[in-house]
Scaffold this motif. Structure first.
Motif, PDB file in Angstrom:
ATOM      1  N   ASN A  41     -63.963  12.493  -5.715  1.00  0.00           N
ATOM      2  CA  ASN A  41     -63.676  11.089  -5.439  1.00  0.00           C
ATOM      3  C   ASN A  41     -63.630  10.795  -3.940  1.00  0.00           C
ATOM      4  OD1 ASN A  41     -63.304  10.052  -8.130  1.00  0.00           O
ATOM      5  ND2 ASN A  41     -61.357  11.152  -8.216  1.00  0.00           N
ATOM      6  N   ASN A  42     -63.977   9.555  -3.617  1.00  0.00           N
ATOM      7  CA  ASN A  42     -63.919   9.062  -2.242  1.00  0.00           C
ATOM      8  C   ASN A  42     -63.668   7.562  -2.305  1.00  0.00           C
ATOM      9  OD1 ASN A  42     -64.131   9.164   0.594  1.00  0.00           O
ATOM     10  ND2 ASN A  42     -66.248   8.473   0.507  1.00  0.00           N
ATOM     11  N   GLY A  43     -63.055   7.017  -1.247  1.00  0.00           N
ATOM     12  CA  GLY A  43     -62.839   5.574  -1.209  1.00  0.00           C
ATOM     13  C   GLY A  43     -61.577   5.155  -1.935  1.00  0.00           C
ATOM     14  N   ILE A  65     -53.016  14.407   0.377  1.00  0.00           N
ATOM     15  CA  ILE A  65     -52.720  13.056   0.855  1.00  0.00           C
ATOM     16  C   ILE A  65     -51.298  13.029   1.401  1.00  0.00           C
ATOM     17  CG2 ILE A  65     -54.342  11.911  -0.692  1.00  0.00           C
ATOM     18  CD1 ILE A  65     -52.022  11.097  -2.459  1.00  0.00           C
ATOM     19  N   ASP A  66     -51.078  12.110   2.328  1.00  0.00           N
ATOM     20  CA  ASP A  66     -49.785  11.966   2.979  1.00  0.00           C
ATOM     21  C   ASP A  66     -48.872  11.088   2.126  1.00  0.00           C
ATOM     22  OD1 ASP A  66     -48.268  12.223   5.745  1.00  0.00           O
ATOM     23  OD2 ASP A  66     -48.037  10.146   5.072  1.00  0.00           O
ATOM     24  N   GLY A 128     -43.733  15.942   1.869  1.00  0.00           N
ATOM     25  CA  GLY A 128     -44.566  14.915   2.475  1.00  0.00           C
ATOM     26  C   GLY A 128     -46.051  15.071   2.284  1.00  0.00           C
ATOM     27  N   VAL A 129     -46.487  16.165   1.671  1.00  0.00           N
ATOM     28  CA  VAL A 129     -47.909  16.380   1.416  1.00  0.00           C
ATOM     29  C   VAL A 129     -48.114  16.547  -0.083  1.00  0.00           C
ATOM     30  CG1 VAL A 129     -49.871  17.928   1.732  1.00  0.00           C
ATOM     31  CG2 VAL A 129     -48.391  17.371   3.661  1.00  0.00           C
ATOM     32  N   ILE A 130     -48.973  15.713  -0.660  1.00  0.00           N
ATOM     33  CA  ILE A 130     -49.287  15.789  -2.084  1.00  0.00           C
ATOM     34  C   ILE A 130     -50.585  16.569  -2.235  1.00  0.00           C
ATOM     35  CG2 ILE A 130     -49.757  14.470  -4.179  1.00  0.00           C
ATOM     36  CD1 ILE A 130     -48.147  12.175  -2.926  1.00  0.00           C
ATOM     37  N   GLN A 151     -54.929   7.556   3.290  1.00  0.00           N
ATOM     38  CA  GLN A 151     -53.825   8.443   2.904  1.00  0.00           C
ATOM     39  C   GLN A 151     -54.212   9.913   2.992  1.00  0.00           C
ATOM     40  OE1 GLN A 151     -53.006   7.100  -1.081  1.00  0.00           O
ATOM     41  NE2 GLN A 151     -52.627   4.983  -0.415  1.00  0.00           N
ATOM     42  N   ARG A 152     -55.500  10.188   3.116  1.00  0.00           N
ATOM     43  CA  ARG A 152     -55.975  11.566   3.079  1.00  0.00           C
ATOM     44  C   ARG A 152     -55.722  12.272   4.404  1.00  0.00           C
ATOM     45  NH1 ARG A 152     -61.929  11.233   0.414  1.00  0.00           N
ATOM     46  NH2 ARG A 152     -61.676  13.506   0.495  1.00  0.00           N
TER      47      ARG A 152
END
Length: 299
Positions: A41-43, A65-66, A128-130, A151-152
């Protein structure tokens, strides 16, 4: 599921899933490898939601993601009716019977930091990092939750925090019974916090166990609470303690940071039942009958 092919389930983007491991998977923590098939996925990836309801979602990208950016983009914790929710991560193996092993199943994260679940043998604290593909539960504050490229973050190997401009001084407390750790709570003296409920900072206790220790804000239980700066040594934080069963319990510091590091600032637990103070440089052990006791303890 793709048609009648139950062996090849197709996951919907940004949706969280509970996955049952094979029956012969080892009881000790171990890697369970899966194979990704498809186009990464992107966007922007939106999820239709109803404000005020909880949703199981997940990181849809081939990168971490953050969490703080996700919280900010989606106004998490700022529900007009019930402000003060975080991100909740399932961290328990074989969720035990709560009547015999009342430990929490969810780790909690807000911009103040994270607390681990009571049933996590690996002691993993959200920070804080997923991670890639990691799922979590969140309460929506509008008609859509959004994942986006902003978010990345370019770190797929480890977890780290990106809060260099936030001053924080934190205390993590563990509640244990005679068998195991029940749950963890945290108090953070930090930039932007008040003694009230602060969106994105304060995180309610998910309420999945009848035995727990949390702090109290506006007569509600919070697993994570932010408090204002500058820190005052005379500050008092009321605690909510509840026990499903009569027995022996203990309250102890798991770890600290900021000005609490090194023990220069002592942290005391007051037991209003016995009218005693205890320096939490060592654990405090006590007996309790079953029930809820929101005026017994304070730090």
């Amino acid at each position: 599921v793709n048609g009648t092919d139950t062996a090849h389930a197709q996951f919907a983007s940004a949706t969280g899933y509970l996955i049952r491991a094979p029956w012969n998977h080892p009881t000790a923590p171990a890697v369970f490898a899966g194979t990704f098939t498809g186009v990464p996925n992107n966007g922007t990836i939106p999820q239709a939601t109803t404000s005020g309801l909880y949703y199981a979602v997940g990181n849809p990208y081939p990168s971490t993601i953050d969490a703080n950016t996700f919280i900010s983009n989606n106004n998490i914790g700022n529900n007009p009716a019930t402000p003060g929710d975080g991100l909740y991560f399932w961290r328990k193996t074989n969720n035990a019977n709560q009547s015999t092993n009342p430990s929490s199943s969810y780790a909690t994260y807000t911009t103040a930091g994270g607390v681990k679940s009571g049933g996590d043998s690996l002691n993993i604290v959200p920070n804080g990092v997923i991670q890639i593909g990691e799922g979590f539960i969140v309460k929506a504050t509008s008609t859509s939750l959004q994942f986006n490229n902003g978010q990345r973050i370019a770190n797929n190997a480890d977890q780290f925090l990106r809060n260099a401009n936030i001053e924080r001084h934190r205390i993590w407390l563990n509640l244990s019974d005679s068998v195991s750790n029940v749950n963890q709570m945290m108090v953070s003296y930090m930039t932007g916090a008040t003694q009230g409920i602060d969106a994105a900072i304060d995180g309610r206790f998910f309420g999945d166990t009848p035995t727990a220790l949390n702090s109290i804000v506006n007569n509600e239980e919070f697993a994570v609470q932010g408090r204002s700066l500058p820190f005052e040594a005379t500050d008092v934080v009321p605690l909510a303690f509840k026990a499903a069963n009569a027995g022996n319990y203990s309250i102890a510091i798991d770890h600290v940071d900021g000005l609490f590091t090194g023990g220069a600032q002592a942290i005391y637990l007051k037991d209003n039942l016995t009218n005693t103070y205890h320096n939490l440089a060592t654990a405090y052990s006590f007996a309790s009958v079953a029930g809820s006791f929101n005026t017994r303890f304070e730090i």
